[in-house]
Design a protein around this motif. Sequence first.
Motif, PDB file in Angstrom:
ATOM      1  N   ILE A 206      21.540  44.828 -22.872  1.00 49.34           N
ATOM      2  CA  ILE A 206      21.529  44.230 -24.210  1.00 49.34           C
ATOM      3  C   ILE A 206      21.423  42.708 -24.121  1.00 49.34           C
ATOM      4  O   ILE A 206      22.203  42.051 -23.429  1.00 49.34           O
ATOM      5  N   LEU A 208      21.323  39.247 -26.513  1.00 42.94           N
ATOM      6  CA  LEU A 208      21.759  38.860 -27.852  1.00 42.94           C
ATOM      7  C   LEU A 208      21.265  37.464 -28.217  1.00 42.94           C
ATOM      8  O   LEU A 208      21.300  36.548 -27.399  1.00 42.94           O
ATOM      9  N   VAL A 210      22.050  34.828 -31.501  1.00 41.29           N
ATOM     10  CA  VAL A 210      22.732  34.585 -32.774  1.00 41.29           C
ATOM     11  C   VAL A 210      22.115  33.316 -33.354  1.00 41.29           C
ATOM     12  O   VAL A 210      22.307  32.232 -32.820  1.00 41.29           O
ATOM     13  N   LEU A 239      19.188  42.198 -29.673  1.00 39.08           N
ATOM     14  CA  LEU A 239      19.855  42.174 -30.973  1.00 39.08           C
ATOM     15  C   LEU A 239      19.809  40.750 -31.513  1.00 39.08           C
ATOM     16  O   LEU A 239      20.224  39.812 -30.827  1.00 39.08           O
ATOM     17  N   ALA A 241      21.253  38.439 -34.421  1.00 39.96           N
ATOM     18  CA  ALA A 241      22.246  38.355 -35.491  1.00 39.96           C
ATOM     19  C   ALA A 241      22.004  37.095 -36.302  1.00 39.96           C
ATOM     20  O   ALA A 241      21.875  36.011 -35.731  1.00 39.96           O
ATOM     21  N   LEU A 277      30.470  41.379 -30.371  1.00 42.62           N
ATOM     22  CA  LEU A 277      29.029  41.476 -30.122  1.00 42.62           C
ATOM     23  C   LEU A 277      28.628  40.680 -28.868  1.00 42.62           C
ATOM     24  O   LEU A 277      27.867  41.163 -28.022  1.00 42.62           O
ATOM     25  N   TYR A 278      29.153  39.454 -28.748  1.00 46.26           N
ATOM     26  CA  TYR A 278      28.895  38.661 -27.533  1.00 46.26           C
ATOM     27  C   TYR A 278      29.370  39.429 -26.296  1.00 46.26           C
ATOM     28  O   TYR A 278      28.700  39.473 -25.269  1.00 46.26           O
ATOM     29  N   ALA A 281      27.119  42.198 -24.974  1.00 51.36           N
ATOM     30  CA  ALA A 281      25.796  41.854 -24.427  1.00 51.36           C
ATOM     31  C   ALA A 281      25.850  41.544 -22.930  1.00 51.36           C
ATOM     32  O   ALA A 281      26.856  41.033 -22.436  1.00 51.36           O
ATOM     33  N   SER A 284      23.175  36.297 -23.440  1.00 53.57           N
ATOM     34  CA  SER A 284      22.702  35.720 -24.706  1.00 53.57           C
ATOM     35  C   SER A 284      21.514  34.834 -24.390  1.00 53.57           C
ATOM     36  O   SER A 284      21.358  34.372 -23.257  1.00 53.57           O
ATOM     37  N   SER A 301      29.246  32.109 -26.711  1.00 55.92           N
ATOM     38  CA  SER A 301      28.880  33.164 -25.770  1.00 55.92           C
ATOM     39  C   SER A 301      29.678  33.033 -24.466  1.00 55.92           C
ATOM     40  O   SER A 301      30.262  34.002 -23.973  1.00 55.92           O
TER      41      SER A 301
END
Length: 388
Positions: A206, A208, A210, A239, A241, A277-278, A281, A284, A301
């Motif tokens: 994953i 991420l 943001v 993902l 966000a 969420l961080y 992952a 990031s 992160s």
Amino acid sequence: MTTSSIKSLQIGMHWFPERAGGLDRMYYSLVGALPGAGVAVRGVVAGSPKVAADTGGAINGFGSAGQSLPLRLMAARRALREEIRLSRPDVISSHFALYTFPGLDVTRGIPQVSHFQGPWADESHVEGADSLGQRAKRYLEQSVYARSSRLIVLSEAFGKILTSRYRISPERVRVVPGCVDVEQFNLPITPAEARLKLQLPQDRPIVLAVRRLVRRMGLEDLIDAVKLLKPKHPDVLLLIAGKGRLADELQARIDEAGLQDNVKLLGFVPDQHLATLYRAANISVVPTVALEGFGLITVESLASGTPVLVTPVGGLPEAVAGLSPDLVLPETGAQAIAAGLAGALSGTLKLPEADACRRYAREHFDNSVIAKRVASVYSEAIAAGGMH
């Protein structure tokens, strides 16, 4: 320094719990941490009466951010005049030039520090604002910065913008990075537990991001990078966000590239889920293409224990290079992002461990650390007197 030996008046933009933006988050963090560094805080922001209720009257909302601009400016001026009448501060701390400008005559003679969060006029230009509006913003910023005996920038990169575009003497500029409540992001859960909580797949890498969904964030490059990455890493999941005006355009880009299973736009993610969420992952990424003063998300992160790859734009390299220069991509664009992510996911790019990420965030960017540095700049401005 004795507790609360400096009385400050903090002029912000919005109150973070009411309107979430990077500047507002930074203001919110700082006003919460400054009393611990010997700075008493009063403040004004565009916000509702609830702001005063939330802060025991320390920060006052002078009206809704939805009001027309002339009404907001008059309300800001009234609020500043009232604050100074009630308790004359030792230092005016301006976080947003627009609301500082209408009170420049009211605050005359009080030492002023400007927190330069970015070239506001240039940012609106990148987002497509008209040139008249841009010129007005530039004049207003220039007036506020000219009054300040010290200016705090988030990075050396933004210091250069301030000295070159706003003709501010380098002697008045101090670099103090943004701050984060590191503990808030330091969750006592494993990545697997975080994924379970958010109902995310356990067996996929994953990535991420943001970000606000606007032009200069480089999200188009990031989506294109996933397309390049997919042949070697077919199960990669990106993902994104955040919300913003590019949501439909980005979704169309995802659909056209056939990446519906690999890229998901999550929309706005509230603070209480962001740390999880961080944590969930593997990595990031901050793919910015223009005007990034610092990138608070890099620190969020790291505080969560998740390494972060950044483009070499503005203050981003300064935020992570001390932890590992490998976290800075060689250039912007889809190719460089794809190559960096491929290295991170395959293990050829050595990423710092979770504990190293957290420790680095705590030592360099925690609210308490940054508040002390800001307090010392306030002391300098007071020693320099009302006018520079």
